[in-house]
Every structure is written in C-alpha cells, then in structure tokens.
Design a protein around this motif. Structure first.
Motif, short mmCIF file in Angstrom:
data_model
loop_
_atom_site.label_atom_id
_atom_site.label_comp_id
_atom_site.label_asym_id
_atom_site.label_seq_id
_atom_site.Cartn_x
_atom_site.Cartn_y
_atom_site.Cartn_z
N LEU A 60 -39.02 -0.11 8.90
CA LEU A 60 -38.62 0.65 7.72
C LEU A 60 -38.75 -0.29 6.54
O LEU A 60 -38.19 -1.39 6.57
CB LEU A 60 -37.17 1.11 7.86
N ALA A 61 -39.47 0.11 5.51
CA ALA A 61 -39.68 -0.79 4.38
C ALA A 61 -39.61 -0.05 3.06
O ALA A 61 -40.26 0.98 2.87
CB ALA A 61 -41.04 -1.49 4.50
N ASN A 62 -38.77 -0.57 2.17
CA ASN A 62 -38.66 -0.09 0.78
C ASN A 62 -38.24 1.36 0.66
O ASN A 62 -38.70 2.08 -0.22
CB ASN A 62 -39.99 -0.31 0.04
N ASN A 63 -37.35 1.78 1.53
CA ASN A 63 -36.81 3.13 1.45
C ASN A 63 -35.51 3.10 0.67
O ASN A 63 -34.73 2.16 0.77
CB ASN A 63 -36.57 3.67 2.86
N LEU A 64 -35.28 4.12 -0.12
CA LEU A 64 -34.09 4.22 -0.94
C LEU A 64 -33.23 5.37 -0.41
O LEU A 64 -33.70 6.50 -0.27
CB LEU A 64 -34.46 4.48 -2.40
#
Length: 186
Positions: A60-64
């Motif tokens: 999971l990368a750069n999820n807000l």
C-alpha cells in the motif's frame, strides 16, 4: 493494481477497496495513490474489512484515509481474524495523512500471524494485537532503521525462502521504483 481510486462511505457497515470479507488469498497486489473517505463508526480498510485468509506479497503506497469520528481503521485489514496471515507486505502512507490510521490492522486476533512486514513509521501499527507479529520500520531510503538492510532485498529473500510453501501462487519479485512508491513488482 489499483491506482488513483476514490471511495466514499457513509454507512455504519464499513468498507474496503478490494474485498469486504476476505476468506481466500490476496497476492501480488498493490493499491496506491488512492483516497478513502469514511463515514462515522464504520470499520474500514484498504485490502479487506475482515480477513479470514491471507494477504501475501502486497503493498500500500501513498493512500490517504480520512474519517469523521470513531472509525475503526486498519490499512491492510481492519480485523485480522484467528488463523489469518499477512506476510511480505509494506505500507507507506501519503505525506498528506493527518488522521491516525493503524498501519497494519485495527485488531490482530490470536493464532494469526503478521510476518516480514514493513512500515515507514512505527506509530499506530494496530489497536489490539493478540497474534504473532514480526515487522520492520524503514527510513526515507527504504532501508531498515536499526541495521540499514535494504527492504527490497528482504522482500525478495522472503520470496526465495517461502515460495516452495505456496505452490498455488507465483510471487513476483520486487525492484526499486521511486521515493513515492519505493518498490514495485518485476
């Protein structure tokens, strides 16, 4: 691969981008650059709300993730049920993340395992943990903080050592990408 998705929930039931109830295996998956807007009191996650299976070799990368109040949030899974497994995964939050979100899971039940997992920050990893947990914290260069080992090397080493135990799946190897998404599959 899910990239640049947006999900909004308003109900109390909770939500997940990939699977609401996961009884099987999520493997070689990535969710990146996505936004989840959660309603009140929901149990929410990116991969699954309720894991009764496995999450293997994922990131999971750069999820807000945002929520209004009292939401139960876990990035890989909200609830990791007894007998479940999360292995060889990494989580990198968006630099825009302002609310507390549990990096791995909201709850990890007994007889479940989280092994060879990586996070950029070791705060708020889970709310409740009764399982067996093995994780590492990495720095801005995607190296383990305590001993300077390369995360990509450790991810691929896990594949080399464990592929034989998962003959139904072919794990994809990792390569260096960018600082925003540190590793992707080969």
């Amino acid at each position: 691969v899910l990239d640049s998705c947006r999900m909004e929930t308003v109900a109390y039931n909770g939500a997940s981008l990939v699977s609401f109830y996961q009884n099987g295996t999520i493997v070689n998956s990535r969710v990146s650059n996505s936004v989840i807007v959660c309603g009140e009191k929901g149990a929410n996650s990116i991969f699954t709300k309720s894991l009764s299976g496995k999450i293997l070799n994922c990131c999971l990368a750069n999820n807000l993730i945002t929520y209004s109040s009292s939401a139960e949030m876990g990035e890989l899974a909200c609830y990791v049920n007894s007998g479940s497994q999360i292995s060889n995964c990494y989580v990198k939050n968006s630099n825009k993340q302002t609310k507390s979100v549990y990096k791995f899971a909201y709850t990890i039940e007994s007889n479940s395992t989280l092994t060879n997992c990586f996070t950029y920050s070791n705060v708020s990893l889970w709310y409740s943990n009764k399982g067996s947990v093995n994780y590492y914290t990495y720095d801005a260069n995607f190296k383990i903080i305590n001993d300077n080992r390369e995360v990509i090397t450790m991810l691929n080493q896990w594949i080399d050592e464990n592929q034989q135990y998962y003959s139904d799946f072919q794990f994809k190897k990792w390569i260096r990408n960018t600082t925003t998404i540190p590793a992707i599959y080969l």
